[in-house]
Design a protein around this motif. Structure first.
Motif, short mmCIF file in Angstrom:
data_model
loop_
_atom_site.label_atom_id
_atom_site.label_comp_id
_atom_site.label_asym_id
_atom_site.label_seq_id
_atom_site.Cartn_x
_atom_site.Cartn_y
_atom_site.Cartn_z
N ARG A 206 -46.01 12.58 49.63
CA ARG A 206 -46.56 12.10 48.35
C ARG A 206 -47.48 10.89 48.54
NH1 ARG A 206 -45.18 16.77 46.16
NH2 ARG A 206 -42.96 17.00 45.71
N THR B 138 -45.28 13.79 42.19
CA THR B 138 -45.40 15.20 42.56
C THR B 138 -46.82 15.44 43.07
OG1 THR B 138 -46.20 15.96 40.40
CG2 THR B 138 -43.80 15.78 40.69
N ASP B 139 -47.11 16.69 43.35
CA ASP B 139 -48.47 17.04 43.78
C ASP B 139 -49.39 17.33 42.60
OD1 ASP B 139 -47.91 16.77 46.48
OD2 ASP B 139 -47.22 18.84 46.67
#
Length: 392
Positions: free
Chosen positions: A109, A141-142
């Motif tokens: 991350r 998160t992505d």
């Protein structure tokens, strides 16, 4: 939010306040925690009426690590899935902060290690002058909020080439695309260069309007850039160590909501006063670039080629100082401007040289003087052009 004003301040250890916040309620968290410097940070306002201080002393490196870990765990919990965290750290515990962020948020991350670069006063300490701080950027998160920021192209960039569309030829080599008549095909409007991870933002100087006297105050321009990058209007921005309140002021000015926490009653009061009456310094450096300060006359400096000098900018009386000096004192040099009377040039050099306590004053003469000229304390050096003209 306090008085429905878009911001809220809380007094006390941020850990307890974070534990009481709802999960996923924050879009962006900016942390400027103690840097584990081992010192008591102390600074006062210009009028010396108020002094702000806090202890940055820890029983052990492990104690500092546990302190930061517990709070990062809660920061991650209160971030929503599109949220980001920016952790500001110095050189004393930057390695600790990075390791903890990898542990709490996950190494994958990690987004950027932002280097905040600035120019400051010189130091007599043996070693390299500290001229940057680091900000670690992670996301929960992505799938995160990111608003690209574009900067102007470098003067060395061939912008005309960038405006031409490219394609891959049969050898997969990039070539300029052309129409049936062989003319270059435009690539459309270019937005500039994406913002990099080294930010040249001025440190707050002692006379800056927004300066409060808080020892770790950061410039609003720095916080505005972070908030603009990773949040949208209406989002909640959290600063668990709000100090002087810069992140909160920046958030509110950009249409975000802000929550600030600090264990110091004086810091919370200062943040409240800034939020109620925000003040922002205007930076010529940011607006026009560092090169805008280069005001020394290049033609005059050209006549000093071969002499080891330091160009003097923003001073109409002196063009350069000789590096070797004279027993440690400045040696000032000025070049007579075209059309400038010798007496006027000498007077400007004398005034400026006296102010900087120069031991010697050299004036490079371009044009001969008419009549008697007061050159007290000024030594004349003929330019090559003046010497040749006199010999003809």
């Amino acid at each position: 939010m306090e008085g429905d004003s878009g911001w809220e301040l809380r007094l006390g250890d941020c850990l307890g306040h974070l534990e009481g916040m709802a999960a996923g309620s924050v879009r962006l968290a900016y942390l400027d925690p103690p840097f584990a410097t081992g010192r008591r940070q102390r600074l006062g306002t210009r009028d010396r009426a108020t002094t702000y201080e806090f202890a940055d002393v820890w029983e052990s490196p492990r104690a500092y690590e546990e302190f930061l870990r517990a709070r990062l765990v809660q920061v991650r919990r209160v971030l929503d899935d599109a949220g980001s965290v920016f952790l500001h750290c110095g050189r004393d515990a930057g390695h600790v902060a990075r390791g903890l962020l990898d542990e709490v948020f996950g190494a994958r991350r990690f987004r950027s290690e932002i280097v905040w670069h600035y120019r400051r006063w010189s130091s007599g300490a043996r070693g390299l002058l500290p001229a940057h701080q680091t900000i670690h950027y992670y996301t929960k998160t992505d799938d995160f909020v990111f608003n690209p920021i574009w900067e102007p192209y470098s003067p060395a960039t061939n912008v005309d080439r960038l405006l031409q569309r490219r394609r891959r030829d049969e050898s997969a080599k990039a070539v300029y695309d052309r129409d049936e008549q062989g003319r270059p095909i435009p690539a459309g409007v270019k937005r500039g260069v994406p913002l990099g991870d080294v930010w040249d933002i001025p440190y707050l100087n002692p006379k800056a309007r927004e300066r409060t006297g808080y020892p770790t105050q950061k410039p609003l321009a720095l916080l505005e850039r972070i908030i603009a990058l990773a949040s949208r209007p209406g989002d909640v921005v959290l600063d668990p160590f709000c100090g002087s309140g810069s992140a909160l002021v920046a958030a509110v000015s950009l249409g975000r909501r802000a929550i600030g926490i600090d264990a110091s009653e004086a810091a919370v009061a200062l943040s409240r006063s800034r939020l109620e009456r925000p003040v922002r310094s205007e930076s010529r450096l940011l607006r026009r670039g560092r090169e805008s300060y280069r005001e020394a006359d290049p033609e005059s400096l050209g006549l000093l080629a071969g002499l080891d000098v330091v160009p003097v900018h923003r001073n109409s009386g002196v063009d350069a100082l000789v590096k070797s000096g004279d027993a440690g004192l400045p040696v000032a040099v000025r070049v007579q401007r075209p059309g400038e009377r010798l007496a006027e040039a000498a007077a400007k050099l004398r005034r400026a040289g006296t102010a900087m306590q120069a031991s010697r004053l050299f004036l490079v003469v371009r044009e001969p003087a008419e009549g008697v000229v007061d050159l007290e304390g000024v030594e004349l050096i003929e330019s090559p052009a003046a010497a040749i003209a006199r010999g003809l």
